[in-house]
Enzyme design. Structure first.
Site, PDB file in Angstrom:
ATOM      1  N   LEU A  21      53.711  40.897  41.463  1.00 34.66           N
ATOM      2  CA  LEU A  21      53.347  41.464  40.172  1.00 34.66           C
ATOM      3  C   LEU A  21      52.783  42.873  40.298  1.00 34.66           C
ATOM      4  O   LEU A  21      53.122  43.756  39.507  1.00 34.66           O
ATOM      5  CB  LEU A  21      52.324  40.568  39.476  1.00 34.66           C
ATOM      6  CG  LEU A  21      52.868  39.304  38.817  1.00 34.66           C
ATOM      7  CD1 LEU A  21      51.732  38.353  38.481  1.00 34.66           C
ATOM      8  CD2 LEU A  21      53.655  39.645  37.562  1.00 34.66           C
ATOM      9  N   ASP A  40      45.856  47.801  48.229  1.00 37.07           N
ATOM     10  CA  ASP A  40      46.115  46.491  48.823  1.00 37.07           C
ATOM     11  C   ASP A  40      45.470  46.518  50.190  1.00 37.07           C
ATOM     12  O   ASP A  40      44.926  47.541  50.619  1.00 37.07           O
ATOM     13  CB  ASP A  40      47.623  46.206  48.921  1.00 37.07           C
ATOM     14  CG  ASP A  40      47.939  44.727  48.694  1.00 37.07           C
ATOM     15  OD1 ASP A  40      47.213  43.886  49.272  1.00 37.07           O
ATOM     16  OD2 ASP A  40      48.886  44.410  47.964  1.00 37.07           O
ATOM     17  N   ASP A  66      39.805  46.061  51.220  1.00 37.38           N
ATOM     18  CA  ASP A  66      39.469  44.748  50.682  1.00 37.38           C
ATOM     19  C   ASP A  66      38.859  44.917  49.299  1.00 37.38           C
ATOM     20  O   ASP A  66      37.807  45.527  49.140  1.00 37.38           O
ATOM     21  CB  ASP A  66      38.485  44.081  51.650  1.00 37.38           C
ATOM     22  CG  ASP A  66      37.962  42.752  51.154  1.00 37.38           C
ATOM     23  OD1 ASP A  66      38.396  42.283  50.079  1.00 37.38           O
ATOM     24  OD2 ASP A  66      37.105  42.172  51.856  1.00 37.38           O
ATOM     25  N   ILE A  67      39.507  44.363  48.277  1.00 42.95           N
ATOM     26  CA  ILE A  67      39.063  44.556  46.905  1.00 42.95           C
ATOM     27  C   ILE A  67      37.750  43.829  46.623  1.00 42.95           C
ATOM     28  O   ILE A  67      37.060  44.126  45.641  1.00 42.95           O
ATOM     29  CB  ILE A  67      40.158  44.101  45.921  1.00 42.95           C
ATOM     30  CG1 ILE A  67      39.967  44.784  44.568  1.00 42.95           C
ATOM     31  CG2 ILE A  67      40.180  42.583  45.774  1.00 42.95           C
ATOM     32  CD1 ILE A  67      40.077  46.293  44.608  1.00 42.95           C
ATOM     33  N   ASN A  93      45.014  43.193  39.792  1.00 46.99           N
ATOM     34  CA  ASN A  93      46.033  42.188  40.081  1.00 46.99           C
ATOM     35  C   ASN A  93      45.804  41.458  41.404  1.00 46.99           C
ATOM     36  O   ASN A  93      46.326  40.360  41.603  1.00 46.99           O
ATOM     37  CB  ASN A  93      47.408  42.857  40.102  1.00 46.99           C
ATOM     38  CG  ASN A  93      48.514  41.900  40.480  1.00 46.99           C
ATOM     39  OD1 ASN A  93      48.913  41.045  39.704  1.00 46.99           O
ATOM     40  ND2 ASN A  93      48.993  42.023  41.723  1.00 46.99           N
ATOM     41  N   TYR A 165      40.636  28.723  42.212  1.00 47.12           N
ATOM     42  CA  TYR A 165      41.505  29.661  41.503  1.00 47.12           C
ATOM     43  C   TYR A 165      41.315  29.550  39.988  1.00 47.12           C
ATOM     44  O   TYR A 165      41.168  30.554  39.289  1.00 47.12           O
ATOM     45  CB  TYR A 165      42.952  29.369  41.889  1.00 47.12           C
ATOM     46  CG  TYR A 165      43.987  30.278  41.279  1.00 47.12           C
ATOM     47  CD1 TYR A 165      44.150  31.587  41.727  1.00 47.12           C
ATOM     48  CD2 TYR A 165      44.833  29.818  40.264  1.00 47.12           C
ATOM     49  CE1 TYR A 165      45.115  32.419  41.179  1.00 47.12           C
ATOM     50  CE2 TYR A 165      45.798  30.643  39.711  1.00 47.12           C
ATOM     51  CZ  TYR A 165      45.933  31.941  40.173  1.00 47.12           C
ATOM     52  OH  TYR A 165      46.896  32.757  39.623  1.00 47.12           O
ATOM     53  N   LYS A 169      39.839  32.442  37.510  1.00 52.23           N
ATOM     54  CA  LYS A 169      40.637  32.973  36.406  1.00 52.23           C
ATOM     55  C   LYS A 169      39.941  32.774  35.065  1.00 52.23           C
ATOM     56  O   LYS A 169      40.099  33.588  34.147  1.00 52.23           O
ATOM     57  CB  LYS A 169      42.014  32.322  36.403  1.00 52.23           C
ATOM     58  CG  LYS A 169      42.876  32.711  37.606  1.00 52.23           C
ATOM     59  CD  LYS A 169      43.021  34.213  37.752  1.00 52.23           C
ATOM     60  CE  LYS A 169      44.043  34.602  38.796  1.00 52.23           C
ATOM     61  NZ  LYS A 169      44.169  36.077  38.921  1.00 52.23           N
ATOM     62  N   THR A 199      56.523  35.030  42.914  1.00 49.02           N
ATOM     63  CA  THR A 199      56.018  35.978  43.902  1.00 49.02           C
ATOM     64  C   THR A 199      55.784  35.261  45.226  1.00 49.02           C
ATOM     65  O   THR A 199      55.922  34.043  45.323  1.00 49.02           O
ATOM     66  CB  THR A 199      54.688  36.602  43.427  1.00 49.02           C
ATOM     67  OG1 THR A 199      53.674  35.575  43.405  1.00 49.02           O
ATOM     68  CG2 THR A 199      54.820  37.194  42.025  1.00 49.02           C
TER      69      THR A 199
END
Length: 322
Positions: A21, A40, A66-67, A93, A165, A169, A199
Site C-alpha cells: 500500500l 521504511d 524505525d517509525i 502506512n 493488530y 488499529k 500485499t
C-alpha cells in the site's frame, strides 16, 4: 488534472513506502504532483520505489528508519523541510503483523505491533501537527495540512487471532478523530482508511491474485482515495473513517447507543443502580445470549463491512467474472 485534485507544489511524507500500500500510495501521490519523502526500514525496497518515482520525473528523497523511534519522526519532518521547504501531507502506512490468539500471545509481540502501528502513527502526527500549528500561528490563520492514517477492519470486527493488530488499529481510528477535532482550526484535515489489499503483509490471508483479470485487491485501487483525501478538494472531509478496496468505499458511522436502561424502571427506589436492578435490566439480554449457545457473538463488533466482500471476492467486472 483539475486544480482541486492536483498536488503540485505539495510535499508528502509516506511511511511504509517500500512495498504494498505504501508503495502504491507514494507513486499515486507523485503522479498527482506531490514531492515525496519516503520512509521504511533501511533496505533496497524503499530506495527502489524512490528510483521508480524519480525515473518518472517525480521529486523524491528517502529517510530510512524505525517509525516507532521518536527520532525518526523528527528526521522525517526535517528532511521534508530541508529538501522541499515544507510539509503538507502525511500518509501513515507502516505496519507489521504478529498474529496469535490472546491466550498465546507473548507480551513482546503485543508491544511490537502497538509500537509500529499506534506509536508510529502518533509520533509522525505529533511532529506534523506541531509544525502546522506553529506555522498557523505565524501566518495568523489556517495552513494546509492533510493526514491520512491507516486503520483496519480488524478493529471493527474484533478479529480473533489479531488482538494486538486490532487494538492498534482501533487506537489509530480514535487518534484520527482526536487529531481532526484538535487541529481543524489550524487547517489540518485528518482521516483514516481501512483498506483491503493484497500485499506482502496479507499474502497468507489473501492468496494469489487472479490470472489475466482485474485484481480487485491490488493496492493501486486504494491509492486514489488517499490522493483525494490529501488534496485541496477534500477540505470539507475531516475525522472520517473509510473502508476501501476494489471499486467500493464506505464511510463508517461512529458507535451509536443501541439501548438505554434506567435504574428507576427496574426496581430502584432512589433511581440509582443496585445489583438487583442491574439484574432485572440486563437479564433478558443475558438470556437471549445464553440461548445462542456457541453461536453467541460479540455485541460491539461491526460486521456491516463483510457485505462488501463481493467487491473483492467473487468480483464481477463489466466484462465478466474477474
Amino acid at each position: 488534472m483539475p486544480d482541486g485534485l492536483t498536488l503540485d507544489g505539495r510535499t508528502a511524507i509516506v511511511t511504509g513506502a517500500g512495498n504494498g500500500l505504501g508503495r502504491a500510495e507514494a507513486i499515486a501521490l507523485a503522479r498527482a504532483g506531490a514531492r515525496l519523502v519516503l520512509n521504511d526500514l533501511a533496505g533496497q525496497a524503499v530506495r527502489a520505489v524512490a528510483d521508480e518515482i524519480a525515473a518518472a520525473g517525480g521529486q523524491v528523497t528517502v529517510c530510512e528508519g524505525d517509525i516507532g523511534d521518536e527520532a525518526t519522526a523528527g528526521r522525517l519532518l526535517a528532511t521534508a523541510l530541508d529538501a522541499f521547504g515544507g510539509l503538507d501531507i502525511l500518509v501513515n502506512n507502516a505496519g507489521l503483523l504478529r498474529d496469535r490468539m490472546i491466550f498465546t500471545m507473548p507480551a513482546d509481540e503485543w508491544d511490537l505491533v502497538l509500537r509500529v502501528h499506534l506509536r508510529g502513527h502518533f509520533l509522525t502526527s505529533h511532529a506534523a501537527t506541531a509544525h502546522w500549528r506553529q506555522a498557523s500561528k505565524a501566518a495568523g490563520g489556517p495552513v494546509y495540512g492533510r493526514i491520512v492514517n491507516t486503520s483496519s477492519e480488524a478493529f471493527l470486527l474484533g478479529s480473533a487471532g489479531q488482538p494486538n493488530y486490532a487494538a492498534a488499529k482501533a487506537g489509530i481510528a480514535t487518534l484520527t478523530v482526536v487529531t481532526a477535532r484538535s487541529c481543524a482550526r489550524y487547517g489540518v484535515r485528518a482521516n483514516a482508511i481501512c483498506p483491503r489489499a493484497r500485499t506482502d503483509m496479507t499474502a497468507d490471508l489473501m492468496g494469489a491474485p487472479p490470472e489475466d483479470a482485474v485484481d480487485p485487491l491490488a493496492p493501486g485501487h486504494v491509492a486514489p482515495l488517499v490522493v483525494y483525501l490529501a488534496s485541496p478538494a477534500a477540505a470539507g472531509i475531516n475525522g472520517e473513517v473509510f473502508v476501501v478496496h476494489g471499486g467500493v468505499a464506505a464511510v463508517m458511522e461512529p458507535p451509536r447507543i443501541r439501548e438505554t436502561f434506567l435504574a428507576a424502571e427496574h426496581g430502584s427506589g432512589d433511581g440509582m443502580w443496585t445489583l438487583e436492578a442491574v439484574s432485572r435490566a440486563l437479564g433478558p439480554m443475558s438470556a437471549a445470549g445464553a440461548a445462542a449457545g456457541a453461536a453467541l457473538r460479540a455485541g460491539f463488533a461491526c460486521e456491516d463491512t463483510l457485505a462488501l466482500a463481493t467487491e473483492t471476492f467473487g468480483f464481477t467486472t463489466p466484462e465478466g467474472p474477474a
